[in-house]
Design a protein around this motif. Structure first.
Motif, mmCIF file in Angstrom:
data_model
loop_
_atom_site.group_PDB
_atom_site.id
_atom_site.type_symbol
_atom_site.label_atom_id
_atom_site.label_comp_id
_atom_site.label_asym_id
_atom_site.label_seq_id
_atom_site.Cartn_x
_atom_site.Cartn_y
_atom_site.Cartn_z
ATOM 1 N N UNK A 509 0.823 -1.205 0.000
ATOM 2 C CA UNK A 509 0.000 0.000 0.000
ATOM 3 C C UNK A 509 0.860 1.259 0.000
ATOM 4 N N UNK A 510 1.961 1.214 0.752
ATOM 5 C CA UNK A 510 2.896 2.356 0.789
ATOM 6 C C UNK A 510 3.492 2.610 -0.586
ATOM 7 N N UNK A 516 1.302 6.989 -6.681
ATOM 8 C CA UNK A 516 0.213 7.939 -6.938
ATOM 9 C C UNK A 516 0.646 9.369 -6.656
ATOM 10 N N UNK A 517 1.424 9.559 -5.578
ATOM 11 C CA UNK A 517 1.914 10.890 -5.240
ATOM 12 C C UNK A 517 2.857 11.415 -6.314
ATOM 13 N N UNK A 518 3.724 10.537 -6.828
ATOM 14 C CA UNK A 518 4.654 10.950 -7.883
ATOM 15 C C UNK A 518 3.908 11.345 -9.152
ATOM 16 N N UNK A 519 2.861 10.576 -9.493
ATOM 17 C CA UNK A 519 2.061 10.902 -10.679
ATOM 18 C C UNK A 519 1.342 12.236 -10.491
#
Length: 528
Positions: A509-510, A516-519
């Motif tokens: 999950x991490x 997702x944060x990088x995208x």
């Protein structure tokens, strides 16, 4: 008080005025050298010929070896690149060097009666550097060479009519069972005569079984027998003009006659050479401990000057010189290793097996893991492919030798010592400026970065016999290997992470959240 200091200064100045220069002292003198075909012996021979042109003759004790007689071995020795300058500028001086057939392990050194008579009536200065420097040598042979060989030489020296100086080369680690080592002889736990009697009486298997108990806290037979030899010399020197020089870890030359000259795989050199080939990547070592390394030409200069000093002042006491760098010019193992890798990449060896890189660690566990992953596993894989293709596997044998070699050094890389060198510092002050320059042994003048670069170049030139013309191609190869090495590191990390995330939901999950944060951040950039 002031007048007393002035009187002492005046006496010192008068003493220096009355002394001849080092070079002048050797004029007309005959020198006898044991160990002249070894690493230090060659440098000693070259320096005496070049810096003391008035020297009359130099006799080398040389034993027949592999079907070669003493004269043939001498000619081969004088063809070394070490003597290029002499061959070019004063080739006739090489004729001053004469072989004496003999063997340090045999009674009377196996020197013929006629040669003994020649040495007895003509020799003025003796340098005794013959020794076995193998750390894992059997005790019986180590005693025979380092102890009995020294005794036999002393017996010969006591018969020499014109002897003015006898320089015995020991090691700073002869007393490695104590942290602080002063310039004095320390009595071993068992007397030299007792050890000699045991070795001569008992068979080799029994001596081997007693070795661990006999050497006590010392790590090997080399340091033990060197300590025994020192003790025996102190007790039996009588009126001999004896001086003992104790170098620490002797590596390549710093100044002359060739910067970086080294011709053997002993000590750290073999490990560094293997690391440069990409074959060695991990060693047990406390990186913050001092690496007490000393250039060979500085040791030789100290030996030459110490003979001059004892020959001109004739001291009653036994003088000892600790030739080391730990107090006045220290370098840590970390800095030494890092600099070696830096210059192995700048001046790479041709046909390396892998990109030169590695680490030192004080953890036995980490080093053991590294050894299996970085040494033995690749060796098994390579040898398997070689065997399947019909070749002769050799990587496992190479790694076995490297493991044994590094194991012999671990005692010295995990500890450090304080070698007092007051006598060496005082000796410098007795020289005039020209002798200080010609026979430099002031370790404070070492520039470690320059020295290590020349050391690596020396390994490349003198050990692997490669010239500078091969450097461009070697650099291209090392550049390609660098990118392959980095790509494989990244792939290994990603594979490990993927393996962990498959079996651990929180990590998985991490990992998804991070992606997702990088995208999201990428979409916020103005050029996306």
């Amino acid at each position: 008080m002031v007048n007393g200091i002035r009187r002492m200064s005046a006496l010192k100045n008068n003493e220096m005025t009355n002394l001849s220069s080092v070079s002048d002292f050797y004029s007309g003198k005959t020198v006898f050298i044991t160990g002249g075909t070894g690493f230090m012996g060659k440098v000693l021979l070259e320096k005496l010929l070049r810096a003391c042109p008035g020297v009359s003759k130099i006799y080398l004790l040389i034993r027949p070896k592999r079907g070669q007689e003493a004269q043939e071995r001498l000619q081969q020795l004088l063809c070394s690149p070490l003597f290029d300058k002499l061959r070019k500028e004063r080739p006739t001086d090489l004729h001053k060097v004469l072989p004496i057939g003999g063997d340090i392990t045999q009674p009377e050194l196996a020197i013929s009666a006629s040669d003994q008579a020649l040495l007895i009536r003509s020799v003025n200065i003796v340098f005794h550097s013959a020794a076995t420097v193998k750390f894992d040598e059997k005790l019986k042979l180590s005693v025979t060479i380092n102890m009995l060989g020294t005794q036999r030489l002393v017996e010969l020296c006591k018969r020499m009519d014109q002897l003015e100086a006898l320089v015995h080369v020991s090691t700073a680690y002869a007393n490695c069972d104590r942290y602080e080592v002063k310039e004095t002889v320390y009595p071993p736990s068992i007397g030299p005569d007792q050890v000699t009697s045991l070795v001569e009486t008992l068979n080799e298997d029994l001596v081997d079984s007693l070795t661990t108990k006999l050497i006590g806290n010392r790590p090997n037979t080399y340091t033990f027998t060197k300590a025994l030899a020192e003790c025996w010399l102190k007790e039996n020197r009588e009126n001999l003009p004896l001086v003992i020089v104790r170098p620490s870890i002797v590596l390549s030359s710093i100044f002359e006659p060739l910067q970086g000259w080294v011709d053997n795989w002993n000590g750290p050199t073999g490990i560094i050479a293997a690391a440069g080939k990409g074959l060695f990547r991990s060693m047990l070592c406390d990186s913050n401990k001092k690496a007490d390394i000393v250039p060979v030409d500085m040791v030789i200069n100290l030996m030459i000057v110490s003979a001059w000093r004892v020959g001109t002042t004739k001291p009653k006491d036994l003088i000892i010189y600790n030739c080391s760098t730990g107090l006045r010019k220290p370098i840590t193992w970390k800095n030494f290793v890092n600099s070696c890798f830096k210059y192995m990449r700048k001046h790479p060896i041709s046909e390396v097996s892998w990109y030169p890189d590695g680490t030192v660690t004080a953890s036995k566990t980490i080093n053991l893991i590294n050894r299996y992953l970085l040494h033995w596993l690749p060796a098994y894989i390579i040898d398997s492919f070689v065997w399947i293709s019909g070749g002769k596997p050799m990587m496992l044998r190479v790694q076995d030798k490297l493991t044994k070699a590094s194991g012999c050094l671990e005692y010295f890389t995990m500890q450090e010592w304080q070698f007092d060198d007051e006598n060496v510092r005082n000796l410098v002050t007795t020289l005039d400026e020209s002798d200080k320059k010609m026979f430099c042994f002031d370790v404070a003048k070492i520039n470690w970065d320059n020295y290590i670069e020349n050391y690596i170049l020396g390994i490349r030139r003198f050990i692997f016999k490669e010239d500078n013309a091969s450097l461009p191609k070697a650099r291209q190869q090392i550049s390609r290997l660098y990118w392959v090495y980095r790509i494989l590191q990244v792939i290994s990390v990603l594979c490990m992470w993927h393996f962990l995330t498959l079996r651990n939901a929180p990590l998985r999950n991490l990992w998804r959240s991070a992606l997702q944060l990088l995208v999201h951040l990428a979409r916020m950039l103005p050029f996306v």
